[in-house]
Design an enzyme around this catalytic site. Sequence first.
Site, PDB file in Angstrom:
ATOM      1  N   LYS A 144       0.844  -1.181   0.000  1.00 28.04           N
ATOM      2  CA  LYS A 144       0.000   0.000   0.000  1.00 28.04           C
ATOM      3  C   LYS A 144       0.891   1.247   0.000  1.00 28.04           C
ATOM      4  O   LYS A 144       2.053   1.120   0.352  1.00 28.04           O
ATOM      5  CB  LYS A 144      -0.935   0.004   1.208  1.00 28.04           C
ATOM      6  CG  LYS A 144      -0.171   0.043   2.545  1.00 28.04           C
ATOM      7  CD  LYS A 144      -0.911   0.766   3.612  1.00 28.04           C
ATOM      8  CE  LYS A 144      -0.606   2.215   3.709  1.00 28.04           C
ATOM      9  NZ  LYS A 144       0.672   2.569   4.317  1.00 28.04           N
ATOM     10  N   HIS A 174      -0.986  -4.457   5.877  1.00 25.37           N
ATOM     11  CA  HIS A 174      -0.471  -5.369   6.914  1.00 25.37           C
ATOM     12  C   HIS A 174      -1.359  -5.390   8.156  1.00 25.37           C
ATOM     13  O   HIS A 174      -1.266  -6.295   8.975  1.00 25.37           O
ATOM     14  CB  HIS A 174       0.991  -5.055   7.262  1.00 25.37           C
ATOM     15  CG  HIS A 174       1.183  -3.833   8.102  1.00 25.37           C
ATOM     16  ND1 HIS A 174       1.128  -2.569   7.593  1.00 25.37           N
ATOM     17  CD2 HIS A 174       1.428  -3.683   9.419  1.00 25.37           C
ATOM     18  CE1 HIS A 174       1.337  -1.687   8.563  1.00 25.37           C
ATOM     19  NE2 HIS A 174       1.530  -2.343   9.689  1.00 25.37           N
ATOM     20  N   LYS A 178      -2.746  -8.548  11.491  1.00 24.25           N
ATOM     21  CA  LYS A 178      -2.445  -8.392  12.915  1.00 24.25           C
ATOM     22  C   LYS A 178      -3.434  -9.225  13.720  1.00 24.25           C
ATOM     23  O   LYS A 178      -4.639  -9.197  13.453  1.00 24.25           O
ATOM     24  CB  LYS A 178      -2.572  -6.914  13.318  1.00 24.25           C
ATOM     25  CG  LYS A 178      -1.448  -6.060  12.769  1.00 24.25           C
ATOM     26  CD  LYS A 178      -1.537  -4.651  13.324  1.00 24.25           C
ATOM     27  CE  LYS A 178      -0.399  -3.841  12.750  1.00 24.25           C
ATOM     28  NZ  LYS A 178       0.396  -3.193  13.765  1.00 24.25           N
ATOM     29  N   GLU A 212       0.639   7.719  17.007  1.00 24.67           N
ATOM     30  CA  GLU A 212       2.055   7.339  17.048  1.00 24.67           C
ATOM     31  C   GLU A 212       2.829   8.470  17.715  1.00 24.67           C
ATOM     32  O   GLU A 212       2.568   9.636  17.419  1.00 24.67           O
ATOM     33  CB  GLU A 212       2.579   7.110  15.625  1.00 24.67           C
ATOM     34  CG  GLU A 212       1.888   5.939  14.960  1.00 24.67           C
ATOM     35  CD  GLU A 212       2.313   5.697  13.506  1.00 24.67           C
ATOM     36  OE1 GLU A 212       2.498   4.540  13.122  1.00 24.67           O
ATOM     37  OE2 GLU A 212       2.455   6.687  12.780  1.00 24.67           O
ATOM     38  N   HIS A 236      -5.658   1.250   6.553  1.00 25.97           N
ATOM     39  CA  HIS A 236      -5.658   0.553   7.849  1.00 25.97           C
ATOM     40  C   HIS A 236      -6.943   0.825   8.648  1.00 25.97           C
ATOM     41  O   HIS A 236      -7.609  -0.094   9.122  1.00 25.97           O
ATOM     42  CB  HIS A 236      -4.467   0.982   8.698  1.00 25.97           C
ATOM     43  CG  HIS A 236      -3.122   0.736   8.067  1.00 25.97           C
ATOM     44  ND1 HIS A 236      -2.910  -0.249   7.145  1.00 25.97           N
ATOM     45  CD2 HIS A 236      -1.923   1.339   8.243  1.00 25.97           C
ATOM     46  CE1 HIS A 236      -1.631  -0.237   6.776  1.00 25.97           C
ATOM     47  NE2 HIS A 236      -1.021   0.727   7.427  1.00 25.97           N
TER      48      HIS A 236
HETATM   49  C1  BG6 Z   1       2.310   2.081   7.583  1.00 27.90           C
HETATM   50  C2  BG6 Z   1       2.438   3.564   7.415  1.00 27.90           C
HETATM   51  O1  BG6 Z   1       1.479   1.534   6.601  1.00 27.90           O
HETATM   52  O2  BG6 Z   1       1.754   1.810   8.855  1.00 27.90           O
HETATM   53  C3  BG6 Z   1       3.263   4.184   8.535  1.00 27.90           C
HETATM   54  O3  BG6 Z   1       3.049   3.860   6.166  1.00 27.90           O
HETATM   55  C4  BG6 Z   1       2.712   3.777   9.882  1.00 27.90           C
HETATM   56  O4  BG6 Z   1       3.302   5.602   8.428  1.00 27.90           O
HETATM   57  C5  BG6 Z   1       2.526   2.266   9.938  1.00 27.90           C
HETATM   58  O5  BG6 Z   1       3.618   4.204  10.884  1.00 27.90           O
HETATM   59  C6  BG6 Z   1       1.828   1.825  11.214  1.00 27.90           C
HETATM   60  O6  BG6 Z   1       1.895   0.421  11.280  1.00 27.90           O
HETATM   61  P1  BG6 Z   1       2.107  -0.335  12.650  1.00 27.90           P
HETATM   62  O7  BG6 Z   1       2.028  -1.770  12.318  1.00 27.90           O
HETATM   63  O8  BG6 Z   1       3.431   0.087  13.180  1.00 27.90           O
HETATM   64  O9  BG6 Z   1       0.976   0.139  13.531  1.00 27.90           O
END
Ligand code: BG6
Length: 468
Positions: A144, A174, A178, A212, A236
């Site tokens: 993505k 991804h 999870k 984050e 996501h």
């Molecule tokens: C990614 C984004 O797809 O997902 C990032 O490009 C983001 O910016 C990340 O930090 C978050 O994924 P996870 O698994 O760390 O929550």
Amino acid sequence: MNKTSSGTARSDALVLFGVTGDLAHKKIFPALYAMAKRGVLNVPVVGIATSDWNMTQLRKHVTDSIKQFSKIDDRPALHHLLSLLRYVAGNYSDPGTFYALRKTLGNVRRPAHYLAIPPALFATVIKGLGAAGLANQARVIVEKPFGRDLASAQSLNSVARSVFQEDSIFRIDHYLAKEAIMNLLYFRFANSFLEPIWNRNYVASVQITLSEDFGIEGRGAFYETAGCLRDVIQNHLFQIVALLAMEPPTYRGFGAVHGETTDVFQAMRALNPDDVVRGQYAGYRNEPGVAKHSNVETFCALRLFIDSWRWEGVPWYLRSGKFLAQTATEVIVQLKPPPQRLFADSAPVSGRANYLRFRLSPNSAVALAARVKRAGKDFVGDQRELYLVDERPGEETPYERLLGDAMTGNGALFTREDAVEAAWTVVDPVLNTPYQIHPYRRHSWGPKQANALIAKDGSWHNPGPGEA
Ligand code: BG6
């Protein structure tokens, strides 16, 4: 061009476009190492990039990645992984690169091509694979964001479909791999107590936060082409909404799940500019690769409606941002208060009404909040959480799971063309309209305008640090 399907046969090589890049370094090599440790990686891994590297450099790069993002705790597995590596250097727009790849692949019949490259290069590489005859019985795994808007997603889908069959195209989100997110599907449909209340009659609103506490971490050039809405919300967070909002699948199997989640995307009302608040953290414009007057959002909050029988009128509030106060992903399904205020402290007067909370990361938990009476003469009480924790350390990481699944042709945890396009249709109207960007302090909860967005339905729940 030949479009023979890859079927369910195991891929006999993994080709990694963008092998010198960030994604490969942070996520893919640790996943390959984990697969090597479990004894399930036994095919050549061919890296491709424009840099003129030799094998020593590539092996060192892979070893560094594992040191940094995993742990070298199994030397034979590491050596095994290093022994599987090959390298092809070349420009993706040069047909010679693909012929060199073909030569390196030798007797390989069913390669899986992983595009860990900037999205702007996807179409070039897919066409290059087709032209060199490298798509026959092969698979393509695409990271993505799949497109930048509806039109680019449609054109990318059509390029991909002109070279590969739909069941050979693996679009990665991804989040779908999870554990805590797969549990949303399980929890909803493995229990019977939820269904009667899981609708507009009992649910007042739903909110999802993906926060984050770090910035763009050197990904300025990429982030400038994306922004928060494209980077994590359209994919996501929308996937989380779809799993929470979907109708029960009518049969066992992921085809049914895909059908139901796609229906949710199709029922989402297209956003209008008043539904969206965008923010930018202080100092973003000084990050490497970022334009001095950049208007790209590092924070985004939005209000969404799903025009379906079940969810009519229920607002869904989504929020995400870089450099916020915590790193966490959490869902609050806010239930309506009881119809009559029988007690002095009945909701909504005193805080939130009952809710269901899904903590999705960094840990996994489900909590149901209900009021109970405090001891004493007065009929007053407190809201307590009935609490289920489900943390399973040592599980497969999402990338390990997804790589393994793609290489065996299992498309369950990947997104479908119609779902991706339906999700873009929802955000498309606000992608190109002018907007205001609200600055916010680092390690805050974003601009205050986001509070105004949700005010009619309460307030944001900020996930706590130690809270499970
Ligand atoms: C990614 C984004 O797809 O997902 C990032 O490009 C983001 O910016 C990340 O930090 C978050 O994924 P996870 O698994 O760390 O929550």
